[in-house]
Write an enzyme that holds these catalytic residues in place. Sequence first.
Site, PDB file in Angstrom:
ATOM      1  N   TYR A   1      50.254 -58.171  36.008  1.00  0.00           N
ATOM      2  CA  TYR A   1      49.970 -57.289  34.872  1.00  0.00           C
ATOM      3  C   TYR A   1      50.172 -58.282  33.697  1.00  0.00           C
ATOM      4  CZ  TYR A   1      54.947 -56.133  34.817  1.00  0.00           C
ATOM      5  OH  TYR A   1      56.390 -55.893  34.980  1.00  0.00           O
ATOM      6  N   CYS A   2      49.277 -57.884  32.503  1.00  0.00           N
ATOM      7  CA  CYS A   2      49.402 -58.520  31.114  1.00  0.00           C
ATOM      8  C   CYS A   2      49.375 -60.020  31.548  1.00  0.00           C
ATOM      9  CB  CYS A   2      50.562 -58.312  30.529  1.00  0.00           C
ATOM     10  SG  CYS A   2      50.341 -59.020  28.759  1.00  0.00           S
ATOM     11  N   PRO A   3      48.243 -60.552  32.182  1.00  0.00           N
ATOM     12  CA  PRO A   3      47.910 -62.244  32.663  1.00  0.00           C
ATOM     13  C   PRO A   3      47.928 -62.789  31.506  1.00  0.00           C
ATOM     14  CG  PRO A   3      46.185 -60.816  33.255  1.00  0.00           C
ATOM     15  CD  PRO A   3      47.052 -59.905  32.832  1.00  0.00           C
TER      16      PRO A   3
ATOM     17  N   LYS B   1      54.963 -64.231  39.582  1.00  0.00           N
ATOM     18  CA  LYS B   1      55.574 -64.127  38.048  1.00  0.00           C
ATOM     19  C   LYS B   1      56.726 -63.295  37.777  1.00  0.00           C
ATOM     20  CE  LYS B   1      53.228 -62.059  34.005  1.00  0.00           C
ATOM     21  NZ  LYS B   1      52.011 -61.857  33.227  1.00  0.00           N
TER      22      LYS B   1
END
Length: 280
Positions: free
Chosen positions: A148-150, A161
């Site tokens: 998420y939110c790459p 991550k």
Amino acid sequence: MSDIDVLLQQETWRFWDQSLSGKSRSALESFAADDLLCQLVGQGQSPATVRTWVHSQTIVLGIQDHRLPFVEDAQDFLLTQGYTPIVRNSGGLAVVLDDGVLNLSIVLSEIQQSIDIPTGYEVMLAFIQLLFPEAEGKIEAYEIVGSYCPGSYDLSINGKKFAGISQRRLRQGIAVQVYLCVEGSGSERAELIRQFYEIGVQGEETKFSYPEIKPEVMASLNELLNASFAVEDIVIRIQQLLQQLSTNVVSQSVTQDEMDLYQFYMQRVVDRNKKMLNEK
């Protein structure tokens, strides 16, 4: 000495810890605090500052998340899961905040030298690498697809991550912000966001390409390092690291003199968030 070293080895560091006091408060207060610090540090009214902050059960949404075809349904889902959605004032997409996620802001001034966006990211990367010597040589910065939110400065170990970095720039001040998933399950947090997007899109075609979340590509530091850190352990490490980087570390929250300006930024953030959440 490199530019990164110069920026990290400040003559004086201010340290503002909200890792306990922030839990029961809205994360909007943290965005106001960073705006306040950008102005104070950027205008030379405060030394460079590190702020730590934790907020319980919050999903911080990006502007694009509000363009989801079924954003109301998606937000209702978050509420049923016990999370409060708010809108951030820096770039990016949805991220999870909870008691096991430590947020860290490094606020620097451009009065002496301009700091470009990559340098801001590199300062935070270097700080996190110094913070976790047991992960020496393992922490990498590149986009983790499926997270998420790459972004190009996703922080990962062995391809998983555990942190993401963003920046906020205001009045010659720069706040470089990172969330560190310290405790708990990174994949469970990612699954929550996967469901948020699934409900928000519901198969409709969208102009913006939302991330297809793969929960298995995210993990906490405890999972990755086979450790048992508590968030407060990392806060203590941050204080110790600042003492290594500077001969003068001043622990100081918002002062009485700064309060009016803080209230101004707080109102601005609240108004903006209300407007975003009410937009259809």
